[in-house]
Design a protein around this motif. Structure first.
Motif, PDB file in Angstrom:
ATOM      1  N   ALA A  21       0.482  -1.532   0.236  1.00  0.00           N
ATOM      2  CA  ALA A  21      -0.186   0.186  -0.062  1.00  0.00           C
ATOM      3  C   ALA A  21       0.945   1.143   0.329  1.00  0.00           C
ATOM      4  O   ALA A  21       0.576   2.367  -0.732  1.00  0.00           O
ATOM      5  N   TYR A  22       2.370   1.501   1.043  1.00  0.00           N
ATOM      6  CA  TYR A  22       2.576   2.542   0.652  1.00  0.00           C
ATOM      7  C   TYR A  22       3.442   2.831  -0.396  1.00  0.00           C
ATOM      8  O   TYR A  22       3.595   3.892  -1.021  1.00  0.00           O
ATOM      9  N   LEU A  23       3.547   1.498  -0.845  1.00  0.00           N
ATOM     10  CA  LEU A  23       4.509   1.615  -2.022  1.00  0.00           C
ATOM     11  C   LEU A  23       3.690   2.142  -3.623  1.00  0.00           C
ATOM     12  O   LEU A  23       4.814   3.323  -4.209  1.00  0.00           O
ATOM     13  N   CYS A  24       2.663   1.846  -3.614  1.00  0.00           N
ATOM     14  CA  CYS A  24       1.476   2.019  -4.465  1.00  0.00           C
ATOM     15  C   CYS A  24       1.340   3.729  -4.404  1.00  0.00           C
ATOM     16  O   CYS A  24       1.186   4.367  -5.322  1.00  0.00           O
ATOM     17  N   VAL A  25       1.560   4.185  -3.323  1.00  0.00           N
ATOM     18  CA  VAL A  25       0.888   5.727  -3.101  1.00  0.00           C
ATOM     19  C   VAL A  25       1.670   5.929  -3.373  1.00  0.00           C
ATOM     20  O   VAL A  25       1.678   7.483  -3.595  1.00  0.00           O
ATOM     21  N   LEU A  26       3.397   5.374  -3.046  1.00  0.00           N
ATOM     22  CA  LEU A  26       4.466   6.438  -3.488  1.00  0.00           C
ATOM     23  C   LEU A  26       5.012   6.595  -4.738  1.00  0.00           C
ATOM     24  O   LEU A  26       4.335   7.781  -6.006  1.00  0.00           O
ATOM     25  N   LEU A  27       4.287   5.544  -5.314  1.00  0.00           N
ATOM     26  CA  LEU A  27       4.110   5.620  -6.944  1.00  0.00           C
ATOM     27  C   LEU A  27       3.134   6.204  -7.982  1.00  0.00           C
ATOM     28  O   LEU A  27       3.466   7.436  -8.150  1.00  0.00           O
ATOM     29  N   GLY A  28       1.685   6.204  -6.976  1.00  0.00           N
ATOM     30  CA  GLY A  28       1.147   7.454  -6.983  1.00  0.00           C
ATOM     31  C   GLY A  28       1.603   8.861  -6.990  1.00  0.00           C
ATOM     32  O   GLY A  28       0.992   9.586  -7.652  1.00  0.00           O
ATOM     33  N   ALA A  29       1.929   8.834  -6.409  1.00  0.00           N
ATOM     34  CA  ALA A  29       2.988  10.603  -5.891  1.00  0.00           C
ATOM     35  C   ALA A  29       3.927  11.273  -7.284  1.00  0.00           C
ATOM     36  O   ALA A  29       3.265  12.232  -7.538  1.00  0.00           O
ATOM     37  N   ILE A  30       4.799   9.928  -7.551  1.00  0.00           N
ATOM     38  CA  ILE A  30       5.574  10.522  -8.609  1.00  0.00           C
ATOM     39  C   ILE A  30       4.315  10.719  -9.717  1.00  0.00           C
ATOM     40  O   ILE A  30       4.599  11.210  -9.942  1.00  0.00           O
ATOM     41  N   GLY A  31       3.593   9.655 -10.150  1.00  0.00           N
ATOM     42  CA  GLY A  31       2.598   9.874 -10.926  1.00  0.00           C
ATOM     43  C   GLY A  31       2.009  11.084 -10.843  1.00  0.00           C
ATOM     44  O   GLY A  31       1.934  11.447 -12.329  1.00  0.00           O
ATOM     45  N   VAL A  32       2.180  11.874 -10.111  1.00  0.00           N
ATOM     46  CA  VAL A  32       1.130  13.728 -10.810  1.00  0.00           C
ATOM     47  C   VAL A  32       1.824  14.105 -11.258  1.00  0.00           C
ATOM     48  O   VAL A  32       1.791  14.941 -11.202  1.00  0.00           O
ATOM     49  N   VAL A  33       3.104  14.169 -11.242  1.00  0.00           N
ATOM     50  CA  VAL A  33       4.139  15.435 -11.635  1.00  0.00           C
ATOM     51  C   VAL A  33       4.888  14.633 -12.647  1.00  0.00           C
ATOM     52  O   VAL A  33       5.515  15.502 -13.763  1.00  0.00           O
ATOM     53  N   LEU A  34       4.975  13.283 -13.427  1.00  0.00           N
ATOM     54  CA  LEU A  34       5.790  12.457 -14.029  1.00  0.00           C
ATOM     55  C   LEU A  34       4.834  11.808 -15.251  1.00  0.00           C
ATOM     56  O   LEU A  34       4.398  10.966 -14.568  1.00  0.00           O
ATOM     57  N   PRO A  35       4.757  12.645 -15.867  1.00  0.00           N
ATOM     58  CA  PRO A  35       4.133  12.827 -17.237  1.00  0.00           C
ATOM     59  C   PRO A  35       4.391  10.697 -17.661  1.00  0.00           C
ATOM     60  O   PRO A  35       5.056  10.465 -17.850  1.00  0.00           O
ATOM     61  N   GLY A  36       3.140   9.896 -17.958  1.00  0.00           N
ATOM     62  CA  GLY A  36       3.371   8.546 -17.928  1.00  0.00           C
ATOM     63  C   GLY A  36       3.547   7.646 -17.422  1.00  0.00           C
ATOM     64  O   GLY A  36       2.691   6.454 -17.171  1.00  0.00           O
ATOM     65  N   LEU A  37       3.494   8.142 -16.357  1.00  0.00           N
ATOM     66  CA  LEU A  37       3.450   7.420 -14.944  1.00  0.00           C
ATOM     67  C   LEU A  37       1.757   7.513 -14.124  1.00  0.00           C
ATOM     68  O   LEU A  37       1.607   8.973 -13.203  1.00  0.00           O
ATOM     69  N   PRO A  38       0.712   6.414 -14.536  1.00  0.00           N
ATOM     70  CA  PRO A  38      -0.294   6.835 -13.571  1.00  0.00           C
ATOM     71  C   PRO A  38      -0.420   6.246 -12.257  1.00  0.00           C
ATOM     72  O   PRO A  38       0.102   6.630 -11.119  1.00  0.00           O
ATOM     73  N   THR A  39      -1.703   7.858 -12.011  1.00  0.00           N
ATOM     74  CA  THR A  39      -1.881   7.579 -10.511  1.00  0.00           C
ATOM     75  C   THR A  39      -3.397   6.960 -10.200  1.00  0.00           C
ATOM     76  O   THR A  39      -2.847   6.135  -8.729  1.00  0.00           O
ATOM     77  N   VAL A  40      -4.117   6.831 -10.322  1.00  0.00           N
ATOM     78  CA  VAL A  40      -5.137   6.281  -9.950  1.00  0.00           C
ATOM     79  C   VAL A  40      -5.287   4.944  -9.983  1.00  0.00           C
ATOM     80  O   VAL A  40      -5.567   4.569  -9.053  1.00  0.00           O
ATOM     81  N   PRO A  41      -4.455   4.106 -10.853  1.00  0.00           N
ATOM     82  CA  PRO A  41      -4.891   2.179 -10.507  1.00  0.00           C
ATOM     83  C   PRO A  41      -3.518   2.422  -9.412  1.00  0.00           C
ATOM     84  O   PRO A  41      -3.835   2.084  -8.402  1.00  0.00           O
ATOM     85  N   PHE A  42      -2.618   3.678  -9.070  1.00  0.00           N
ATOM     86  CA  PHE A  42      -1.481   3.233  -7.638  1.00  0.00           C
ATOM     87  C   PHE A  42      -2.691   3.118  -6.247  1.00  0.00           C
ATOM     88  O   PHE A  42      -2.412   2.607  -5.850  1.00  0.00           O
ATOM     89  N   LEU A  43      -3.592   4.555  -7.047  1.00  0.00           N
ATOM     90  CA  LEU A  43      -3.736   4.976  -5.488  1.00  0.00           C
ATOM     91  C   LEU A  43      -5.567   3.778  -4.962  1.00  0.00           C
ATOM     92  O   LEU A  43      -5.771   2.947  -4.374  1.00  0.00           O
ATOM     93  N   LEU A  44      -6.217   2.835  -5.959  1.00  0.00           N
ATOM     94  CA  LEU A  44      -6.988   1.942  -6.231  1.00  0.00           C
ATOM     95  C   LEU A  44      -6.409   0.765  -5.372  1.00  0.00           C
ATOM     96  O   LEU A  44      -6.557   0.267  -4.670  1.00  0.00           O
ATOM     97  N   LEU A  45      -5.294   1.122  -6.183  1.00  0.00           N
ATOM     98  CA  LEU A  45      -4.513  -0.432  -5.660  1.00  0.00           C
ATOM     99  C   LEU A  45      -3.870  -0.138  -4.091  1.00  0.00           C
ATOM    100  O   LEU A  45      -3.416  -1.561  -3.060  1.00  0.00           O
ATOM    101  N   ALA A  46      -2.991   0.783  -3.392  1.00  0.00           N
ATOM    102  CA  ALA A  46      -2.907   0.815  -2.420  1.00  0.00           C
ATOM    103  C   ALA A  46      -4.051   1.527  -1.548  1.00  0.00           C
ATOM    104  O   ALA A  46      -3.969   0.864  -0.140  1.00  0.00           O
TER     105      ALA A  46
END
Length: 129
Positions: A21-46
């Motif tokens: 969960a924490y890893l997915c939150v981190l990836l989702g947060a990175i996805g907020v600022v990095l185009p191409g990395l999705p945010t919502v799927p990582f938050l759903l998984l988190a």
């Protein structure tokens, strides 16, 4: 998962879910600022993993002013907002164009096009909250 209690898992299993969960939150947060990395799927998984591993993180995600409503809409209605759909499709197209410019291998581009079209189709066919 908000409305019902999940059975208690072993401490090791809870730690693994919490770590995911924490890893997915981190990836989702990175996805907020990095185009191409999705945010919502990582938050759903988190949210899914946090429901099994960290009640505190799960509560924080659902109470978050920006992401909480997205999670609630998905959980209750399997719905995606129009704004999220538009942003996701713009990012998919932009990502594909960057790949076409940087990696012009036809099989790679064709495979990515099929993947991105599949994702876009899935998003467009979801109801709006």
């Amino acid at each position: 998962m908000r409305g019902r209690e999940l059975p208690l898992a072993s401490p090791v299993t809870r730690w693994a879910y919490a770590l995911l969960a924490y890893l997915c939150v981190l990836l989702g947060a990175i996805g907020v600022v990095l185009p191409g990395l999705p945010t919502v799927p990582f938050l759903l998984l988190a949210a899914w993993a946090a429901a099994r591993g960290s009640k505190r993180l799960h509560g924080w995600l659902y109470a978050h002013p920006r992401f909480g409503q997205v999670l609630i809409d998905w959980e209750q209605q399997r719905a995606v907002s129009r704004r999220s759909k538009v942003v996701a499709i713009i990012l998919l197209v932009t990502s594909w164009l960057i790949m076409a410019w940087r990696a012009p291998h036809p099989l790679l581009l064709g495979g990515l096009a099929l993947l991105f079209i599949s994702v876009a189709t899935f998003l467009v066919t979801r109801p709006e909250p």
